[in-house]
Design an enzyme around this catalytic site. Structure first.
Site, mmCIF file in Angstrom:
data_model
loop_
_atom_site.group_PDB
_atom_site.id
_atom_site.type_symbol
_atom_site.label_atom_id
_atom_site.label_comp_id
_atom_site.label_asym_id
_atom_site.label_seq_id
_atom_site.Cartn_x
_atom_site.Cartn_y
_atom_site.Cartn_z
ATOM 1 N N LYS A 64 -12.759 -1.768 6.394
ATOM 2 C CA LYS A 64 -12.029 -2.698 7.263
ATOM 3 C C LYS A 64 -12.553 -2.638 8.700
ATOM 4 C CE LYS A 64 -8.978 -2.870 3.732
ATOM 5 N NZ LYS A 64 -8.094 -2.077 2.915
ATOM 6 N N ASP A 107 -1.820 6.632 6.190
ATOM 7 C CA ASP A 107 -2.894 5.750 5.736
ATOM 8 C C ASP A 107 -3.210 4.828 6.915
ATOM 9 O OD1 ASP A 107 -4.482 3.776 4.640
ATOM 10 O OD2 ASP A 107 -3.151 3.310 2.956
ATOM 11 N N TRP A 127 0.818 -1.214 0.000
ATOM 12 C CA TRP A 127 0.000 0.000 0.000
ATOM 13 C C TRP A 127 0.850 1.262 0.000
ATOM 14 C CZ3 TRP A 127 -4.294 -0.735 -2.102
ATOM 15 C CH2 TRP A 127 -5.045 -1.889 -1.851
HETATM 16 C C1 LIG Z 1 -7.479 -1.693 1.814
HETATM 17 C C2 LIG Z 1 -6.397 -0.686 1.895
HETATM 18 C C3 LIG Z 1 -6.240 0.314 0.918
HETATM 19 C C4 LIG Z 1 -7.114 0.391 -0.324
HETATM 20 O O1 LIG Z 1 -8.380 0.790 0.020
HETATM 21 P P1 LIG Z 1 -9.480 1.060 -1.126
HETATM 22 O O2 LIG Z 1 -10.580 1.675 -0.303
HETATM 23 O O3 LIG Z 1 -9.835 -0.250 -1.717
HETATM 24 O O4 LIG Z 1 -8.896 1.994 -2.105
HETATM 25 C C5 LIG Z 1 -5.240 1.238 1.087
HETATM 26 N N1 LIG Z 1 -4.421 1.192 2.152
HETATM 27 C C6 LIG Z 1 -4.534 0.247 3.099
HETATM 28 C C7 LIG Z 1 -3.594 0.245 4.251
HETATM 29 C C8 LIG Z 1 -5.515 -0.722 2.996
HETATM 30 O O5 LIG Z 1 -5.629 -1.672 3.931
#
Ligand SMILES: *Cc1c(COP(=O)(O)O)cnc(C)c1O
Length: 368
Positions: free
Chosen positions: A194, A170, A102
């Site tokens: 999540k 993030d 990511w």
């Molecule tokens: C799942 C995830 C993403 C991507 O998320 P989307 O909403 O599908 O764009 C980005 N960063 C992390 C750490 C993730 O777990």
């Protein structure tokens, strides 16, 4: 049909009582005579829903007054572009830490809009740890980390010192899984799917001074934080139903002890699973102990032959499914297994998983 224990990395399981509440309110929310799905986002009925979700984020995360809370679309991945587009300033340079898939994606996207320096990386050991950084310093418009690495299963157990450089994180896969000092960050973002609710809404928490008119003349209106901050996330139609469910999940988190309560609950689950894996001769964790995620637990079997290991892992995932334990395959780029045990995963689900792992080990090993 019985409900399963869903160990998916996302979209992930939600508290069952919240799903039931949504079901009860599906046709008629409160006294409105309509579903939240059918409501105008500008109506007097929807206004309290989005305001409550925002105030719950502020309360549970202790968000300082000088930060905006935004509910956006496009997933966390859209933020990979929004961050450089909005935060690029006089230096035209950003510092990134590369801790896995990511952050790599965020770096690749940022490169289109800003110079990027990768100031630390754990790629040398296949992203199995979080680098120790004394301080990030230099002429940077911002520094960027991915706080919990969903795919590799690592998490930062400290917040790096960046001095006056705005820190961006993030936090998609760890938001509200434990307390976080928001004031240490200039901007944090998380896709909801999540730990917070259904897919479709992305939470952005941004310090006021970073919200400004963007200099880039090609800047899409929808990617500008100012657009959404000025209109309290109602510039255009927001993902109304997702915001409504997120609000409910936030109340569920509060009822269960808030961020502190989640930490306690998550540590108990994670400890049980890691302890079991560490004491087993059949399974092992590829992640260094002090960098392990509370949310995503990858594990492998000690089978040394690659093809045999691959077949064994596939069998594990298939057999687990027959026992009502689903989505345990590791990310397609990693292989092996991964159990994502977000806030909503009950302790009982982890206990069932460990019981299954024990039986599988007995049936498939000669030395367990
Ligand atoms: C799942 C995830 C993403 C991507 O998320 P989307 O909403 O599908 O764009 C980005 N960063 C992390 C750490 C993730 O777990």
């Amino acid at each position: 049909m019985n409900r399963v224990y869903n160990f998916s990395a996302g979209p992930a399981c939600l508290p069952e009582e919240i799903l039931k509440e949504c079901e009860r309110e599906m046709l008629c929310f409160s006294n409105t005579g309509q579903s939240v799905m059918e409501m105008s986002h500008r109506s007097k009925d929807f206004k309290p829903i989005i305001e409550d979700a925002e105030s719950m984020v502020r309360k549970l995360m202790n968000v300082p007054k000088n930060y905006k809370v935004l509910f956006l679309q496009g997933g966390a991945s859209t933020q990979f572009a929004c961050v450089p587009l909005n935060l690029k300033g006089k230096h035209g340079n950003a510092a990134y830490v590369n801790t896995g898939v990511w952050s790599k994606k965020a770096i690749a996207e940022a490169k289109k809009y800003i110079r990027t320096d990768v100031v630390a990386s754990s790629e040398d050991k296949n992203f199995s740890y979080i680098p120790k950084i004394e301080k990030i310093a230099g002429d940077y418009d911002y520094a960027y980390i991915c706080l919990n690495n969903t795919i590799k299963g690592t998490k930062w157990n400290y917040i790096p010192d960046t001095g006056n450089i705005p820190l961006v994180a993030d936090i998609s896969s760890c938001i509200l899984s434990e307390p976080l000092d928001v004031s240490k960050f200039a901007l944090i973002f998380a896709g909801a799917q999540k730990n917070l609710g259904p897919a479709g809404v992305t939470l952005v928490i941004i310090r006021d001074d970073l919200i400004k008119e963007c200099s880039a003349d090609f800047m899409p209106t929808m990617l500008s934080y100012k657009t959404h901050a000025d209109e309290n996330s109602l510039y255009n139609t927001p993902p109304c139903y997702s915001i409504y469910v997120v609000g409910k999940v936030l109340h569920w988190i509060e009822k269960n002890g808030g961020a502190d309560g989640m930490k306690k609950r998550n540590e108990e689950k994670a400890k049980l699973l890691y302890d079991y894996i560490d004491n087993s001769s059949f399974y092992f964790s590829p992640i260094e102990k002090d960098s392990r995620s509370l949310m995503n637990v990858p594990f492998l079997t000690s089978e040394g032959d690659e093809a045999k290991a691959d077949a064994l892992h596939k069998k594990f995932v298939k057999d687990a499914e027959l026992h009502g334990l689903v989505n345990l395959a590791g990310h397609r780029t990693v292989g092996g297994m991964r159990a994502s045990i977000y806030n909503a995963m009950p302790l009982d689900g982890v206990k069932k998983l460990i019981e299954f792992m024990g039986n599988f080990a007995k049936e498939n090993a000669c030395n367990e």
